[in-house]
Design a protein around this motif. Sequence first.
Motif, PDB file in Angstrom:
ATOM      1  N   ALA A   1      35.558   4.607  38.289  1.00 36.58           N
ATOM      2  CA  ALA A   1      36.248   4.578  37.003  1.00 36.58           C
ATOM      3  C   ALA A   1      37.213   3.399  36.939  1.00 36.58           C
ATOM      4  O   ALA A   1      37.416   2.797  35.876  1.00 36.58           O
ATOM      5  CB  ALA A   1      36.990   5.896  36.772  1.00 36.58           C
TER       6      ALA A   1
ATOM      7  N   THR B   1      30.843  11.398  35.023  1.00 33.55           N
ATOM      8  CA  THR B   1      31.402  10.099  35.388  1.00 33.55           C
ATOM      9  C   THR B   1      30.342   9.016  35.338  1.00 33.55           C
ATOM     10  O   THR B   1      30.597   7.895  34.869  1.00 33.55           O
ATOM     11  CB  THR B   1      32.037  10.148  36.791  1.00 33.55           C
ATOM     12  OG1 THR B   1      33.082  11.114  36.803  1.00 33.55           O
ATOM     13  CG2 THR B   1      32.602   8.793  37.187  1.00 33.55           C
TER      14      THR B   1
ATOM     15  N   ASP C   1      29.851   8.078  31.787  1.00 30.38           N
ATOM     16  CA  ASP C   1      31.024   7.337  31.297  1.00 30.38           C
ATOM     17  C   ASP C   1      31.031   5.904  31.812  1.00 30.38           C
ATOM     18  O   ASP C   1      31.362   4.964  31.075  1.00 30.38           O
ATOM     19  CB  ASP C   1      32.308   8.044  31.734  1.00 30.38           C
ATOM     20  CG  ASP C   1      32.543   9.357  31.019  1.00 30.38           C
ATOM     21  OD1 ASP C   1      31.893   9.601  29.984  1.00 30.38           O
ATOM     22  OD2 ASP C   1      33.377  10.155  31.504  1.00 30.38           O
ATOM     23  N   VAL C   2      30.671   5.722  33.097  1.00 24.90           N
ATOM     24  CA  VAL C   2      30.656   4.386  33.682  1.00 24.90           C
ATOM     25  C   VAL C   2      29.571   3.535  33.033  1.00 24.90           C
ATOM     26  O   VAL C   2      29.799   2.359  32.711  1.00 24.90           O
ATOM     27  CB  VAL C   2      30.473   4.485  35.212  1.00 24.90           C
ATOM     28  CG1 VAL C   2      30.118   3.139  35.816  1.00 24.90           C
ATOM     29  CG2 VAL C   2      31.744   5.022  35.856  1.00 24.90           C
TER      30      VAL C   2
END
Length: 245
Positions: free
Chosen positions: A126, A158, A161-162
């Motif tokens: 992140a 995650t 999102d990345v």
Amino acid sequence: MSVREEHRAALRALDGDPAAVCAYLTARSGLPGPRANLELIGAFADVATEGLVLALADSPDEYLRCCGTVGLGRLVVDVPADARTELVALLSDRAAEGSWRVREAVAMALQRIGDAEPTTLGALVASWVGDQDPLVRRAAVAGICEPRLLRTPATATTALDVCAAATASIGALPSDARRDTGVRALRQALGYCWSVAVAGDPAAGLPRLAALRSSDDPDVAWIVRENEKKTRLRRLLDPPDVPSG
């Protein structure tokens, strides 16, 4: 005994002698050739001393540097959280290298961290996906988009999102900046990593990828097209018919 176990036993028998270990690694590296010996890299990372890992992570030899770089992933989880800063910074430096083999070694190191401490990997990628260097952003994407890591909802989220943040970072660049080799490497990674992330959580991932289809950005459109070619994603987009009755 597996090949990796055989390598671990042989490396242990060398008792950490740097010259002997380097000679063993070099003789069995598989290079020059189309494919480096990844089992040997993994075995080294499993058993090498901290000093030898750090030494090889700075080696001018590409294969030895790969061995040391993967070993950094083990060192990160072996030391207390407050002692990891320099190790993570060294991994970030290796992520920005010109050598694609070393960059892949960084992804392997991150995946080792993820195997042991998913939360640590999540926080690390992140942070890295916001880095100014596109190769560091690429490492974040490649590191977390590994199927074996995406078995928990938090890690799967995650990964999505990345991928989204890295894709947006390309979309925000002017056209001339997109010719940068690091940006091209990031785009290439996103061309398959989205499919891995979506397969980790199809319910959340398919709508996020579908939303990108409406983009008129040529690089974003390319990323979507490349992922839609991947078998893992085609299975989700076009599931087989189930006979009724």
